[in-house]
Design a protein around this motif. Structure first.
Motif, short mmCIF file in Angstrom:
data_model
loop_
_atom_site.label_atom_id
_atom_site.label_comp_id
_atom_site.label_asym_id
_atom_site.label_seq_id
_atom_site.Cartn_x
_atom_site.Cartn_y
_atom_site.Cartn_z
N VAL A 177 -51.48 -26.98 3.91
CA VAL A 177 -51.81 -26.66 2.52
C VAL A 177 -51.44 -25.22 2.18
CG1 VAL A 177 -53.69 -26.49 0.86
CG2 VAL A 177 -53.63 -28.40 2.46
N LEU A 178 -51.73 -24.29 3.08
CA LEU A 178 -51.41 -22.88 2.81
C LEU A 178 -49.90 -22.64 2.76
CD1 LEU A 178 -54.09 -20.95 4.91
CD2 LEU A 178 -54.04 -21.34 2.44
N ARG A 179 -49.15 -23.33 3.59
CA ARG A 179 -47.69 -23.18 3.57
C ARG A 179 -47.12 -23.60 2.22
NH1 ARG A 179 -44.40 -27.12 4.17
NH2 ARG A 179 -45.89 -28.41 5.33
N ILE A 180 -47.60 -24.72 1.70
CA ILE A 180 -47.13 -25.17 0.39
C ILE A 180 -47.56 -24.19 -0.70
CG2 ILE A 180 -47.30 -27.02 -1.32
CD1 ILE A 180 -47.78 -28.95 1.05
N ALA A 181 -48.78 -23.70 -0.61
CA ALA A 181 -49.29 -22.76 -1.61
C ALA A 181 -48.46 -21.48 -1.63
CB ALA A 181 -50.75 -22.43 -1.32
N ARG A 182 -48.16 -20.94 -0.48
CA ARG A 182 -47.39 -19.70 -0.41
C ARG A 182 -45.98 -19.90 -0.97
NH1 ARG A 182 -50.10 -19.22 5.03
NH2 ARG A 182 -51.80 -17.71 4.70
N ARG A 183 -45.36 -21.02 -0.66
CA ARG A 183 -44.03 -21.28 -1.18
C ARG A 183 -44.05 -21.34 -2.71
NH1 ARG A 183 -41.02 -24.55 -3.68
NH2 ARG A 183 -42.60 -26.16 -3.96
N MET A 184 -45.02 -22.06 -3.25
CA MET A 184 -45.06 -22.25 -4.70
C MET A 184 -45.43 -20.98 -5.45
SD MET A 184 -46.25 -25.98 -5.79
CE MET A 184 -45.49 -25.54 -7.35
N LEU A 185 -46.39 -20.24 -4.93
CA LEU A 185 -46.79 -18.99 -5.60
C LEU A 185 -45.60 -18.05 -5.71
CD1 LEU A 185 -50.26 -18.51 -3.88
CD2 LEU A 185 -49.90 -18.81 -6.34
N ALA A 186 -44.79 -17.98 -4.65
CA ALA A 186 -43.62 -17.10 -4.67
C ALA A 186 -42.53 -17.67 -5.58
CB ALA A 186 -43.09 -16.93 -3.25
N ALA A 187 -42.28 -18.96 -5.46
CA ALA A 187 -41.18 -19.58 -6.22
C ALA A 187 -41.43 -19.54 -7.72
CB ALA A 187 -40.99 -21.03 -5.76
N GLU A 188 -42.67 -19.69 -8.13
CA GLU A 188 -43.01 -19.76 -9.56
C GLU A 188 -43.54 -18.44 -10.10
OE1 GLU A 188 -41.94 -22.17 -11.06
OE2 GLU A 188 -41.75 -23.73 -9.54
N ASN A 189 -43.64 -17.41 -9.22
CA ASN A 189 -44.18 -16.12 -9.64
C ASN A 189 -45.53 -16.32 -10.34
OD1 ASN A 189 -44.22 -13.30 -9.96
ND2 ASN A 189 -43.24 -13.41 -11.97
N ALA A 190 -46.38 -17.10 -9.69
CA ALA A 190 -47.64 -17.52 -10.31
C ALA A 190 -48.77 -16.52 -10.07
CB ALA A 190 -48.04 -18.89 -9.79
N ASP A 191 -49.73 -16.51 -11.00
CA ASP A 191 -50.90 -15.63 -10.91
C ASP A 191 -51.99 -16.22 -10.02
OD1 ASP A 191 -49.92 -13.97 -13.17
OD2 ASP A 191 -50.45 -15.73 -14.36
N ALA A 192 -52.12 -17.57 -10.07
CA ALA A 192 -53.30 -18.19 -9.48
C ALA A 192 -53.01 -19.58 -8.93
CB ALA A 192 -54.41 -18.29 -10.53
N LEU A 193 -53.85 -19.97 -7.98
CA LEU A 193 -53.83 -21.33 -7.46
C LEU A 193 -55.09 -22.03 -7.94
CD1 LEU A 193 -52.72 -23.55 -5.54
CD2 LEU A 193 -54.10 -22.51 -3.73
N ILE A 194 -54.92 -23.18 -8.58
CA ILE A 194 -56.04 -23.97 -9.07
C ILE A 194 -56.40 -25.02 -8.03
CG2 ILE A 194 -56.93 -25.41 -10.94
CD1 ILE A 194 -56.08 -22.58 -11.83
N LEU A 195 -57.60 -24.96 -7.50
CA LEU A 195 -58.06 -25.97 -6.55
C LEU A 195 -58.59 -27.15 -7.36
CD1 LEU A 195 -59.84 -23.78 -3.84
CD2 LEU A 195 -57.42 -24.41 -4.06
N GLY A 196 -57.65 -28.00 -7.79
CA GLY A 196 -57.95 -29.10 -8.69
C GLY A 196 -58.41 -30.36 -7.99
N CYS A 197 -59.12 -30.18 -6.92
CA CYS A 197 -59.79 -31.29 -6.23
C CYS A 197 -61.07 -30.69 -5.68
CB CYS A 197 -58.94 -31.85 -5.10
SG CYS A 197 -59.83 -33.02 -4.04
N THR A 198 -62.18 -31.38 -5.87
CA THR A 198 -63.47 -30.79 -5.50
C THR A 198 -63.66 -30.67 -3.99
OG1 THR A 198 -64.39 -33.01 -5.91
CG2 THR A 198 -64.69 -31.37 -7.63
N GLU A 199 -62.74 -31.24 -3.20
CA GLU A 199 -62.81 -31.06 -1.74
C GLU A 199 -61.95 -29.90 -1.24
OE1 GLU A 199 -64.95 -34.50 -2.31
OE2 GLU A 199 -62.89 -34.26 -2.97
N LEU A 200 -60.98 -29.44 -2.01
CA LEU A 200 -60.07 -28.40 -1.54
C LEU A 200 -60.75 -27.07 -1.17
CD1 LEU A 200 -56.86 -28.96 -3.70
CD2 LEU A 200 -57.08 -29.16 -1.21
N PRO A 201 -61.88 -26.71 -1.82
CA PRO A 201 -62.56 -25.48 -1.38
C PRO A 201 -63.05 -25.54 0.06
CG PRO A 201 -63.27 -26.07 -3.58
CD PRO A 201 -62.45 -27.22 -3.07
N LEU A 202 -63.10 -26.73 0.64
CA LEU A 202 -63.48 -26.82 2.05
C LEU A 202 -62.40 -26.23 2.95
CD1 LEU A 202 -64.77 -30.54 2.14
CD2 LEU A 202 -66.16 -28.46 2.07
N ILE A 203 -61.16 -26.17 2.47
CA ILE A 203 -60.04 -25.78 3.32
C ILE A 203 -59.35 -24.48 2.88
CG2 ILE A 203 -58.11 -27.00 2.19
CD1 ILE A 203 -57.43 -28.11 5.02
#
Length: 230
Positions: A177-203
């Protein structure tokens, strides 16, 4: 004192987080002198997952409406659904609901807007990411939202089901999950990651990424508690 109703069970781990989170936040805001009144209707995760997987949205909606009706019969004055995926049919449920509903999507959009976010990445179940649910909502707030590739969506979905839904966090799942997040944040020059599943804060935790992490569960709980105290 107002009484709140929660549609839970989808999944059970996040429902536990909502229950404890609402109590903790309520007591924090009231100085620990009281507890919130709450009723929970816990749905069958396996049945709801099958309906979503088969895109049987009318029956999926019917189950949610019936759950809100149960909450209303139990004395709830307003309600919320403890799952992002359920919000794919939020408008249909809200139109038939006997109670006002607090939307996790709208509250998250407001939080991102108030935090100055302009470009965000959406993580969630494959149902949520592919539905356009958050992208459409964020567009109304002037915020650009991006989702992973189809392959990455499936990889995240496979982490959520079955492990995170059962409260199981594996190191290899977190790395994925972190690998995908890092790729996308860099590729899209994004400000934030939305944890749009109520289980994702577990990880994914604060400090895991060099970006703002917006936990939709916490945001939703805060809005619920504010409504209880209004």
């Amino acid at each position: 004192m107002k009484k709140f109703g929660l549609v839970g069970g989808i999944g059970p781990a996040s429902t536990l987080d909502y229950y404890k989170g609402i109590i903790d936040a309520y007591r924090d805001k009231t100085g620990g002198v009281s507890y919130p009144l709450m009723v929970i209707d816990s749905l069958n995760l396996d049945e709801m997952y099958a309906l979503a997987a088969n895109k049987t949205w009318p029956e999926f909606t019917d189950r949610l409406v019936a759950s809100v009706e149960t909450l209303a019969a139990g004395g709830a004055e307003f309600a919320a659904m403890a799952a992002n995926t359920a919000h794919i049919v939020f408008d249909a449920v809200s139109a038939r609901s006997p109670l006002p509903l607090v939307s996790i999507v709208e509250e998250t959009c407001k939080k991102a807007r108030d935090g100055g976010c302009r470009r965000v990445i959406i993580f969630g179940t494959a149902f949520t990411m592919s539905s356009g649910l958050y992208a459409d909502a964020f567009a109304r707030y002037g915020i650009d939202a991006f989702v992973p590739t189809v392959e990455e969506q499936q990889a995240i979905h496979n982490v959520i089901f079955p492990n995170l839904q059962a409260g199981i966090v594996l190191p290899e799942d977190k790395n994925t999950v972190l690998r995908i997040a890092r790729r996308m944040l860099a590729a899209e020059n994004a400000d934030a990651l939305i944890l749009g599943c109520t289980e994702l804060p577990l990880i994914i935790k604060d400090g895991d990424l060099d970006a703002i992490i917006l936990d939709t569960t916490r945001i939703h709980i805060e809005a619920i508690v504010n409504r209880l105290l209004a």
